[in-house]
Design an enzyme around this catalytic site. Sequence first.
Site, mmCIF file in Angstrom:
data_model
loop_
_atom_site.group_PDB
_atom_site.id
_atom_site.type_symbol
_atom_site.label_atom_id
_atom_site.label_comp_id
_atom_site.label_asym_id
_atom_site.label_seq_id
_atom_site.Cartn_x
_atom_site.Cartn_y
_atom_site.Cartn_z
ATOM 1 N N TYR A 136 -50.763 -3.410 31.520
ATOM 2 C CA TYR A 136 -51.198 -2.779 30.256
ATOM 3 C C TYR A 136 -50.037 -2.165 29.489
ATOM 4 O O TYR A 136 -50.192 -1.185 28.784
ATOM 5 C CB TYR A 136 -52.305 -1.736 30.520
ATOM 6 N N ARG A 137 -48.871 -2.756 29.647
ATOM 7 C CA ARG A 137 -47.658 -2.316 28.923
ATOM 8 C C ARG A 137 -47.256 -0.877 29.270
ATOM 9 O O ARG A 137 -46.536 -0.227 28.502
ATOM 10 C CB ARG A 137 -47.819 -2.470 27.399
ATOM 11 N N LEU A 138 -47.705 -0.419 30.418
ATOM 12 C CA LEU A 138 -47.303 0.928 30.864
ATOM 13 C C LEU A 138 -46.085 0.770 31.782
ATOM 14 O O LEU A 138 -46.119 1.086 32.965
ATOM 15 C CB LEU A 138 -48.475 1.616 31.577
ATOM 16 N N HIS A 139 -45.042 0.225 31.189
ATOM 17 C CA HIS A 139 -43.877 -0.196 31.963
ATOM 18 C C HIS A 139 -43.148 0.979 32.602
ATOM 19 O O HIS A 139 -43.279 2.123 32.166
ATOM 20 C CB HIS A 139 -42.908 -0.965 31.060
#
Length: 200
Positions: free
Chosen positions: A176-179
């Site tokens: 979820y692009r919570l890199h």
Amino acid sequence: MSSTTVSDTDPFRLLTDWLAEAKRTEIADANAMTLATCGADGQPDARIVLLKSHDEQGLVFYTNYESRKGQELAENPRACLNFHWKTLQRQVRVLGRVEKVDPVEADGYFASRPRISKLGAWASDQSRPLAERSVLEARLAEAEARFPDNNVSRPPHWSGFRVVPLRFEFWREMPYRLHDRLILSRASETGAWETSRLFP
Ligand SMILES: Cc1cc2nc3c(=O)[nH]c(=O)nc-3n(C[C@H](O)[C@H](O)[C@H](O)COP(=O)(O)O)c2cc1C
């Protein structure tokens, strides 16, 4: 999720680990990195080069000192390197000062190159205008005649640069692009590495 974030306090060891993984997964050139430079005119520029060695002293690549990048680094000896490994969904950014590699070290690496690559270093006026391909071929033929065996000396304008890092960023794709973004930085080249994280 936190169990899969990166944690290491030694950026060189972490880079070594990630490179080793990338060599197993990438189809080619796992050591390819974007080299960003900015000369005196303030115009940033970037191109790919190959990482040829690295240790606590820095990251080394080889090139023509008279090329565009060579001139930009002469004007402003600072650079950013960026690795992107699509198979691993990882990125590494490296910022630092750039210095010339010791000539003896450069001789050692040059000697390990294939003969035609050595001759190419003599033949190519890298980054300068080439009217037609035949000019390059003629220059290569001249170099072949000059150095008939594998005993090809290193051209004085062909050598290495070492990026001495002050900051690394190890970026890892997360759901979820919570890199995950791990920063390892030091205030000076002899200082201790400090760890921090950035929002993705
Ligand atoms: C995969 C790959 C690896 C490359 N490796 C190097 C390298 O190690 N050294 C180099 O001078 N150019 C390398 N090049 C060529 C550079 O990207 C660039 O075209 C050249 O160095 C001239 O750049 P400049 O005009 O900005 O100096 C490589 C290109 C690619 C695509």
